[in-house]
Design an enzyme around this catalytic site. Structure first.
Site, PDB file in Angstrom:
ATOM      1  N   GLU A 178       0.853  -1.187   0.000  1.00 38.31           N
ATOM      2  CA  GLU A 178       0.000   0.000   0.000  1.00 38.31           C
ATOM      3  C   GLU A 178       0.889   1.238   0.000  1.00 38.31           C
ATOM      4  O   GLU A 178       1.814   1.340   0.795  1.00 38.31           O
ATOM      5  CB  GLU A 178      -0.904  -0.023   1.251  1.00 38.31           C
ATOM      6  CG  GLU A 178      -1.499   1.307   1.664  1.00 38.31           C
ATOM      7  CD  GLU A 178      -2.561   1.826   0.693  1.00 38.31           C
ATOM      8  OE1 GLU A 178      -2.731   1.239  -0.390  1.00 38.31           O
ATOM      9  OE2 GLU A 178      -3.195   2.830   1.015  1.00 38.31           O
ATOM     10  N   ASP A 216       0.885  -0.863   6.190  1.00 41.46           N
ATOM     11  CA  ASP A 216       1.250  -0.253   7.467  1.00 41.46           C
ATOM     12  C   ASP A 216       0.407  -0.796   8.609  1.00 41.46           C
ATOM     13  O   ASP A 216      -0.685  -1.311   8.394  1.00 41.46           O
ATOM     14  CB  ASP A 216       1.021   1.265   7.398  1.00 41.46           C
ATOM     15  CG  ASP A 216       2.025   1.922   6.471  1.00 41.46           C
ATOM     16  OD1 ASP A 216       3.073   1.306   6.215  1.00 41.46           O
ATOM     17  OD2 ASP A 216       1.743   3.044   5.999  1.00 41.46           O
ATOM     18  N   ASP A 273      -1.420   0.731  10.538  1.00 44.31           N
ATOM     19  CA  ASP A 273      -2.336   1.799  10.935  1.00 44.31           C
ATOM     20  C   ASP A 273      -3.719   1.582  10.312  1.00 44.31           C
ATOM     21  O   ASP A 273      -3.983   0.538   9.726  1.00 44.31           O
ATOM     22  CB  ASP A 273      -1.761   3.172  10.541  1.00 44.31           C
ATOM     23  CG  ASP A 273      -1.655   3.311   9.020  1.00 44.31           C
ATOM     24  OD1 ASP A 273      -2.084   2.380   8.296  1.00 44.31           O
ATOM     25  OD2 ASP A 273      -1.149   4.341   8.565  1.00 44.31           O
ATOM     26  N   ASP A 332      -5.358   2.856   7.689  1.00 43.69           N
ATOM     27  CA  ASP A 332      -5.440   2.579   6.254  1.00 43.69           C
ATOM     28  C   ASP A 332      -4.886   1.198   5.923  1.00 43.69           C
ATOM     29  O   ASP A 332      -5.424   0.487   5.081  1.00 43.69           O
ATOM     30  CB  ASP A 332      -4.663   3.634   5.452  1.00 43.69           C
ATOM     31  CG  ASP A 332      -5.407   4.960   5.439  1.00 43.69           C
ATOM     32  OD1 ASP A 332      -6.592   4.965   5.849  1.00 43.69           O
ATOM     33  OD2 ASP A 332      -4.803   5.976   5.041  1.00 43.69           O
TER      34      ASP A 332
END
Ligand code: TSJ
Length: 651
Positions: free
Chosen positions: A435, A508, A510, A512
């Site tokens: 990503e 990641d 996180d 997203d």
């Protein structure tokens, strides 16, 4: 009575030694008996004991089962059945109950009575739980006496079963503590995991009351799981938690039997595009289906087509509904109980018994036709829903043909953003789906270009929940993935064309990142399920922290994948003497330079990856359904219930 059955301790017979060898083997190779010594195996211990109490309920002698978790993760399971027989076993010369606990596979064998249907995931029994426990206490009430025996260190006992009081009640109680030297990963029971499984058992065994209490925290958490209407309520429950709108008011329900085998089927359609069919054999979830499930599918499509023909709803033969059409928006539970279940496949998740197919097929064919004739509005609603699915399927076919003409699906036109590898041998090749463009850059520079390919993703992700397959074909984010893999999707899927042996999702840690992970997993689950079954899908595990120390010019660094690991390295480095310890937190993959990314996340020698199994993917699928669905209430409930899990996933 205890006098009669007591044996002198040093008087070991050959049989006793055999017995000890059995339990010793369980401790040496626990995986062979309970699958794993991780969290899953730990929870299996509870299922194993509860299954025994459920057998007693199914035999008609027990109405209530209590399951308690006490502080220190001690489990207690109690039933109000007849009580395990405590009399002397005819050949072993000790209490029959003791035999159950100290001999492998002894359950249900004694007394001649036995049970016709015995569950048990791997055919393991109480003795396996005993072998894997620090201690275990068994209490049996026989309407007269209370019998008690304690085992320690995986099944050893100093005293035979003895009478400790009198009672007018009957029942069996088992209390145990899992051995932390065996379950080294965790001995902590997860309330939601146990609650989900106990609820499932309550649905599958209508009328059995299971009272589940977690007494570990300050406040006790108790649920009564009791469903008079069994799997009918299971179907309603699935609709409710997923926030799906049913197509009809009532759940359709059939049951039937042949010889000693029984089958129950409950089904209902809803307004979504996906199906949720769960099948069980002797209360065990057959995650990969099998003969009972294929009998169901085949009867379903056959009957709906027959109905359509009979009432002139299908005009030409070419308009025939296919299985996928009639499955759209269907929730179904299939539960069979057989005298002898055979589970097949690598994970033993598929029912093999050939007789289960005609059993289910005949019940559904006959009774569904009757149901449709008696409920014509419902039959028409189902038919219309399937008919819409057929039209969408045909539109998708057109879209696919257009896509083929543009040769977007062809590996000859690989996506522009793909940095391919040189090798073609899938035993070696890996595709990293990354990503974000900056992480993609690092991955591209850091990789071993011989066998590692990089595909960065960008643009808005399609929500597969709300889209039928025709939309997937036009999606800018998913099409490059499909093209790079080379396998095509859905009906056209062909694993022989797979271009990479490992497909690694690298995102990641996180919000997203987890969004992307969940959506990709859902996509693979829905359209390329074989890749998951085949074990091709992985999730990369980039480190969260770098802990380093400078001593003069020399820097030593360690990468940590959790808070605990970080703290451990900090302590280690501090204890190691002078120099300044510094900690860097990686907020994203893009913060790592190519060498770091290679060393920590991509180098096969040093990286750790998670292999995705069907259960993980199904979980992602469920999360997507609930979180992306139209209804607010189930979403709120789900987030509250799964606060821990959701925050881990950060969706
Ligand atoms: F096996 C076990 F220890 F895990 C266990 C067994 C745990 C729990 C919580 C309950 C039981 C259990 C076993 N409950 N009820 C029974 N019943 C018998 O073992 C039983 C009783 C009578 C007869 C008979 O033929 O008279 C036969 C059986 C199998």
């Amino acid at each position: 009575m205890s006098e009669n059955i007591s044996k002198v301790e040093q008087d070991y017979t050959e049989e006793d030694i055999q017995v000890l060898k059995g339990l010793e083997h369980v401790r040496k190779r626990p995986g062979m008996y309970i699958g794993s010594t991780g969290s899953k195996g730990l929870h299996h211990l509870v299922y194993e004991i509860v299954d025994n109490a459920i057998d007693e309920a199914l035999a008609g002698y027990c109405t209530e089962i209590n399951v308690n978790i006490y502080p220190d993760n001690i489990i207690e399971v109690t039933d109000n059945g007849r009580g395990i027989p405590t009399g002397i076993h005819p050949t072993e010369g000790i209490s029959a109950a003791t035999v159950v606990y100290t001999e492998l596979n002894a359950g249900g064998k004694f007394g001649g009575g036995g049970y016709k249907m015995s569950g048990g995931l791997h055919g393991v029994g109480a003795s396996v739980v005993n072998a894997l426990s620090t201690w275990l206490e068994l209490t049996v009430k026989d309407g007269k006496n209370i019998h008690f025996q304690r085992f320690e260190n995986g099944g050893e006992y100093k005293e035979e079963m003895k009478i400790i009081g009198d009672t007018s009640e009957t029942g069996t109680a088992v209390k145990f503590k899992a051995d932390p030297t065996i379950f080294t990963e965790t001995t902590d029971y997860d309330y939601e995991i146990l609650s989900k499984r106990l609820r499932e058992q309550a649905f599958l065994n209508a009328g059995v009351k299971i009272i589940f209490s977690d007494k570990r925290g300050e406040e006790e958490n108790t649920e009564t799981l009791y469903y008079e209407n069994g799997i009918r309520e299971f179907v309603e429950h699935i609709h409710k938690v997923k926030g799906l709108e049913p197509l009809s008011r009532d759940v359709i329900y059939f049951d039937g039997k042949k010889g000693d085998s029984t089958a129950e089927i409950a089904l209902m359609w809803n307004d979504s595009y996906n199906d949720d069919i769960r099948s069980f054999a002797n209360n065990i979830h057959t995650t990969d289906g099998g003969s009972h499930e294929s009998g169901f599918r085949s009867a379903l499509v056959k009957t709906i087509n027959e109905y359509g023909k009979k009432y002139n709803l299908i005009k030409e033969n070419g308009d025939k509904l296919l299985l996928d059409d009639v499955l759209e928006g269907l929730t179904a539970i299939i539960s069979v109980k057989l005298t002898n279940c055979e589970f097949e496949g690598q994970t033993k998740g598929r029912l093999g018994n050939p007789e289960a197919r005609p059993l289910v097929e005949n019940i559904v064919s006959e009774k569904l036709m009757c149901y449709f004739e008696e409920n014509p509005e419902q039959a028409h609603a189902v038919f219309e829903k399937s008919e819409n699915a057929r039209k969408a399927r045909e539109a998708a076919k057109k879209a696919r043909e257009t896509a083929r003409r543009k040769s977007a699906m062809d590996s000859a036109s690989l996506p522009g953003k793909l940095s391919d590898c040189y090798d073609k041998d899938t035993a070696l090749t890996e595709l990293y789906i990354v990503e974000g463009d900056s992480a993609g850059g690092s991955a591209k520079s850091g990789r071993n270009a011989r066998y590692q390919a990089i595909l960065p993703l960008w643009g808005k992700m399609l929500n597969v929940e709300k889209a039928r397959i025709d939309k997937v074909y036009g999606n800018e984010k998913l099409m490059p993935v499909v093209a790079a893999l080379g396998t095509s999707i859905g009906e056209d899927f062909n694993i022989e064309k797979l271009r990479y042996g490992k497909i690694i999702i690298m995102a990641d840690a996180d919000v997203d990142g987890s969004h992307i992970r969940t959506l990709l997993l859902t996509f693979f689950f829905r359209y390329m399920k074989e890749l998951i079954i085949n074990g091709n899908i992985y999730i990369a595990q980039p480190p969260l922290f770098k802990v380093s120390k400078k001593k003069g010019k020399k820097e030593t660094a360690k990468y940590a994948f959790s808070d605990e690991e970080r703290d451990m390295y900090i302590e280690e480095m501090k204890a190691d003497g002078d120099g300044k310890v510094s900690i860097q937190r990686y907020k994203g993959l893009g913060e790592m330079d190519p060498e770091q990314l290679w060393e920590t996340t991509m180098n096969p020698e040093t990286r750790t990856m998670l292999k995705v199994n069907l259960e993980d993917a199904a979980k992602a699928d469920e999360i997507i359904t609930i979180l992306m669905g139209d209804k607010v209430e189930p979403r709120r409930e789900f987030i509250e219930k799964n606060a821990k899990y959701v925050s881990e996933l950060d969706i």
